[in-house]
Design an enzyme around this catalytic site. Structure first.
Site, mmCIF file in Angstrom:
data_model
loop_
_atom_site.group_PDB
_atom_site.id
_atom_site.type_symbol
_atom_site.label_atom_id
_atom_site.label_comp_id
_atom_site.label_asym_id
_atom_site.label_seq_id
_atom_site.Cartn_x
_atom_site.Cartn_y
_atom_site.Cartn_z
ATOM 1 N N GLN A 50 -16.178 20.217 -2.522
ATOM 2 C CA GLN A 50 -15.724 20.930 -3.606
ATOM 3 C C GLN A 50 -16.615 21.846 -3.771
ATOM 4 O O GLN A 50 -16.828 23.025 -4.166
ATOM 5 C CB GLN A 50 -15.679 19.766 -3.987
ATOM 6 C CG GLN A 50 -14.544 20.184 -5.328
ATOM 7 C CD GLN A 50 -14.089 19.419 -6.467
ATOM 8 O OE1 GLN A 50 -14.954 18.586 -6.950
ATOM 9 N NE2 GLN A 50 -12.852 19.819 -7.121
ATOM 10 N N ASP A 87 -15.565 24.607 -0.867
ATOM 11 C CA ASP A 87 -14.821 25.004 -0.790
ATOM 12 C C ASP A 87 -14.169 26.769 -1.440
ATOM 13 O O ASP A 87 -14.608 27.183 -2.734
ATOM 14 C CB ASP A 87 -13.982 23.889 -1.944
ATOM 15 C CG ASP A 87 -12.338 24.514 -1.955
ATOM 16 O OD1 ASP A 87 -12.041 25.530 -1.482
ATOM 17 O OD2 ASP A 87 -11.287 23.742 -2.214
ATOM 18 N N TYR A 113 -1.548 20.467 0.560
ATOM 19 C CA TYR A 113 -0.953 22.591 0.355
ATOM 20 C C TYR A 113 0.562 21.807 0.281
ATOM 21 O O TYR A 113 1.063 21.303 0.619
ATOM 22 C CB TYR A 113 -0.825 22.619 1.102
ATOM 23 C CG TYR A 113 -2.519 23.629 1.448
ATOM 24 C CD1 TYR A 113 -2.951 24.567 0.570
ATOM 25 C CD2 TYR A 113 -3.589 22.630 2.512
ATOM 26 C CE1 TYR A 113 -4.373 25.391 1.235
ATOM 27 C CE2 TYR A 113 -5.019 23.755 2.235
ATOM 28 C CZ TYR A 113 -5.203 24.027 1.812
ATOM 29 O OH TYR A 113 -6.137 24.849 2.005
ATOM 30 N N SER A 120 -11.254 28.186 -2.995
ATOM 31 C CA SER A 120 -11.315 27.375 -4.336
ATOM 32 C C SER A 120 -11.612 28.417 -4.934
ATOM 33 O O SER A 120 -11.303 29.461 -6.201
ATOM 34 C CB SER A 120 -11.344 26.708 -4.619
ATOM 35 O OG SER A 120 -10.697 25.561 -3.959
ATOM 36 N N ARG A 144 -9.630 19.475 2.059
ATOM 37 C CA ARG A 144 -9.885 19.795 -0.153
ATOM 38 C C ARG A 144 -10.246 18.494 -0.688
ATOM 39 O O ARG A 144 -9.500 17.642 -1.096
ATOM 40 C CB ARG A 144 -8.397 19.952 -0.478
ATOM 41 C CG ARG A 144 -7.750 21.129 -0.600
ATOM 42 C CD ARG A 144 -7.808 22.281 0.163
ATOM 43 N NE ARG A 144 -8.726 23.949 -0.918
ATOM 44 C CZ ARG A 144 -7.753 24.330 -1.315
ATOM 45 N NH1 ARG A 144 -6.206 24.514 -0.612
ATOM 46 N NH2 ARG A 144 -7.994 25.798 -2.252
HETATM 47 N N1 LIG Z 1 -11.424 19.090 -3.646
HETATM 48 C C1 LIG Z 1 -9.382 19.746 -4.514
HETATM 49 O O1 LIG Z 1 -9.590 18.286 -4.216
HETATM 50 C C2 LIG Z 1 -8.854 20.888 -4.450
HETATM 51 C C3 LIG Z 1 -9.683 21.980 -4.264
HETATM 52 C C4 LIG Z 1 -8.837 22.947 -4.154
HETATM 53 C C5 LIG Z 1 -7.403 22.971 -4.269
HETATM 54 N N2 LIG Z 1 -7.078 22.036 -4.489
HETATM 55 C C6 LIG Z 1 -5.403 21.350 -4.351
HETATM 56 O O2 LIG Z 1 -4.507 21.561 -3.542
HETATM 57 C C7 LIG Z 1 -3.680 22.552 -3.823
HETATM 58 C C8 LIG Z 1 -3.271 23.836 -3.239
HETATM 59 O O3 LIG Z 1 -4.072 25.014 -4.265
HETATM 60 P P1 LIG Z 1 -4.320 26.305 -3.041
HETATM 61 O O4 LIG Z 1 -4.476 27.535 -4.649
HETATM 62 O O5 LIG Z 1 -5.255 25.923 -2.147
HETATM 63 O O6 LIG Z 1 -3.237 26.796 -3.072
HETATM 64 P P2 LIG Z 1 -2.716 27.771 -2.452
HETATM 65 O O7 LIG Z 1 -3.428 28.912 -1.982
HETATM 66 O O8 LIG Z 1 -2.465 27.502 -0.954
HETATM 67 O O9 LIG Z 1 -0.692 27.901 -2.505
HETATM 68 C C9 LIG Z 1 -0.622 28.510 -3.461
HETATM 69 C C10 LIG Z 1 0.257 27.765 -4.986
HETATM 70 O O10 LIG Z 1 1.668 28.210 -4.655
HETATM 71 C C11 LIG Z 1 2.437 26.988 -4.352
HETATM 72 N N3 LIG Z 1 3.963 27.422 -3.741
HETATM 73 C C12 LIG Z 1 3.776 27.839 -2.145
HETATM 74 N N4 LIG Z 1 5.432 27.486 -2.121
HETATM 75 C C13 LIG Z 1 5.409 27.978 -3.456
HETATM 76 C C14 LIG Z 1 7.327 27.793 -3.912
HETATM 77 N N5 LIG Z 1 8.342 28.082 -2.824
HETATM 78 N N6 LIG Z 1 7.627 28.116 -5.341
HETATM 79 C C15 LIG Z 1 6.834 27.867 -5.830
HETATM 80 N N7 LIG Z 1 5.491 27.479 -5.796
HETATM 81 C C16 LIG Z 1 5.249 27.139 -4.627
HETATM 82 C C17 LIG Z 1 1.666 25.993 -3.800
HETATM 83 O O11 LIG Z 1 2.646 24.390 -4.471
HETATM 84 C C18 LIG Z 1 0.583 26.392 -4.657
HETATM 85 O O12 LIG Z 1 0.862 25.406 -5.653
HETATM 86 C C19 LIG Z 1 -3.610 22.764 -5.768
HETATM 87 O O13 LIG Z 1 -2.652 21.756 -5.992
HETATM 88 C C20 LIG Z 1 -4.977 22.510 -5.685
HETATM 89 O O14 LIG Z 1 -5.039 22.054 -7.440
HETATM 90 C C21 LIG Z 1 -7.759 20.729 -4.493
#
Ligand SMILES: NC(=O)c1ccc[n+]([C@@H]2O[C@H](COP(=O)([O-])OP(=O)(O)OC[C@H]3O[C@@H](n4cnc5c(N)ncnc54)[C@H](O)[C@@H]3O)[C@@H](O)[C@H]2O)c1
Length: 396
Positions: A133, A136, A235, A139, A128
């Protein structure tokens, strides 16, 4: 080098790994593309459009695999646990495979893929980072899922989403509550807001607060703090059962006050926590809707039936699977963009550059030389570290 695009075989899957619009960049880089007949049809990309962009259409699936140096799929064996096994004998030794492989799912399945000698890259393992990006796919697909979840909820809800002031009276806006404000959850907030709903969201990662607010959502704060909420990749970290119990208690009011609840709280490789209990469902007004985006792995709602839409305690619970496949045109377009960016990273001047010094290649490489060679996956399954000799081969 030839990139082969087989037709997806998972039941009901409508996406395709490459769309015609992605082909010119690949051919410019010296790659040829062979597509199984009809591979893009369900997503809205007829064979003729691939031909017009220089691809060759092949009728027989096994020929696509036989002729390809690189096979690009959406759901490979691993993430396709229903029909994916049939492809395993078609994988050739030294052939490259790129797609969703569910690397933290079943180690036996990954070992089966490895035993074919295939050099597989799992898009789920993409770092990530800003550099990665454009590649990904998690995403991209999460964006589609978050959008579609809101549309499904709006369709089922016996209320309209926006506030309306009419001669026939004032209609109050729908209240949409999102649990898990990752990529899917954030897209759900945007979509719900565009439809005029009042959106709020909760996430255990404190960093999510600002992102929710920047999209015009209200962040629901709970008086509990997760331990080490976020890992180095961004994550969420799994918490203990006491934490989840407390979360359920505290989430009760927000759920009861909502017309729509969208749950998208997951932890890579773990069963999603149950955050909406049957008592919480019963506390919602009749006609309310829950969309459980975590249903594929069991669900965040205790009453979710994966793959089904049910009505319980007067509340519609949508446990549908594979949301991304239900918007196949744009899901495929985004996925194709991710895959072609990855292929262009991997192949320079028509030659494969398997440079393991490169973080993107090292972290996504799952199997090579008959081994599961990914360090994160080996650690996850408590496999011993690779013997030095295999590491050296992998480096060459
Ligand atoms: N290129 C990048 O920098 C990049 C790309 C994609 C995602 N991200 C970041 O990575 C992070 C994870 O993204 P994702 O969508 O793949 O996550 P994910 O699909 O793994 O999880 C979805 C969400 O569920 C939340 N979650 C897990 N357990 C929980 C609980 N018990 N109660 C409440 N919430 C809970 C997680 O914090 C996450 O935000 C985010 O901050 C996203 O912005 C960064």
């Amino acid at each position: 080098m030839i990139v082969g695009v087989p037709r997806e075989s998972f039941p009901g899957e409508r996406r395709v790994a490459l769309v015609p619009g992605a082909l010119p960049n690949l051919t410019k880089a010296g790659l040829e593309v062979v597509v199984e007949a009809g591979a893009g049809a369900e997503a809205g990309y007829p064979d003729a459009d691939y031909v017009a962009k220089g691809a060759k259409i092949v009728a027989a699936r096994d020929e696509v695999f036989r002729s390809a140096d690189i096979v690009a799929q959406v759901l490979c064996y691993g993430s396709n646990d229903i029909t994916g096994k049939a492809d395993v004998p078609l994988y050739g030794s030294g052939q490259l495979l790129v797609g969703f492989l569910r690397p933290l799912g079943s180690i036996e399945t990954i070992q089966e893929i490895a035993s074919r000698g295939v050099v597989s890259f799992s898009v789920e393992l993409m770092p990530r980072t800003t550099r990665a990006q454009s590649m990904d796919a998690l995403s991209s697909m999460a964006t589609i899922c978050g959008y579609k979840a809101v549309l499904l909820a709006a369709d089922r809800l016996p209320r309209i989403f926006p506030m309306l002031t009419t001669a026939a009276g004032t209609i109050t806006p729908a209240r949409v509550f999102i649990i898990g404000a990752g990529v899917a959850g954030l897209q759900a907030i945007s979509t719900a807001r565009r439809l005029g709903a009042v959106a709020s969201a909760y996430d255990l990662r404190p960093a999510a607060k600002e992102q929710v607010q920047s999209l015009g959502g209200r962040f629901v704060e709970l008086p509990i703090e997760a331990k080490d909420a976020q890992d180095s990749r961004g994550y969420a970290r799994a918490q203990d059962e006491n934490f989840y119990k407390r979360q359920r208690e505290l989430l009760g009011k927000a759920v009861a006050d909502s017309d729509v609840v969208i749950t998208a709280a997951v932890i890579p490789g773990k069963k999603p926590p149950v955050l909406v209990t049957k008592e919480m469902v019963a506390s919602m007004a009749p006609g309310s809707v829950i969309v459980d985006l975590a249903s594929e792995r069991g669900g965040n709602c205790e009453l979710t039936k994966p793959g089904e839409i049910t009505v319980q305690h007067g509340v519609t619970i949508i446990g549908s699977l594979n949301f991304a496949s239900s918007v196949p045109y744009h899901a495929s377009q985004m996925y194709a963009r991710n895959i072609s960016a990855f292929l262009l990273h991997l192949v320079k001047d028509g030659k494969l550059q398997l440079n393991l010094e490169d973080e993107i290649i090292r972290e996504t490489l799952l199997t090579k030389d008959g081994e599961v060679c990914n360090a994160r996956v080996r650690e996850f399954f408590s496999l011993p570290a690779l013997p030095a000799a295999v590491k050296e081969v992998a480096k060459s």
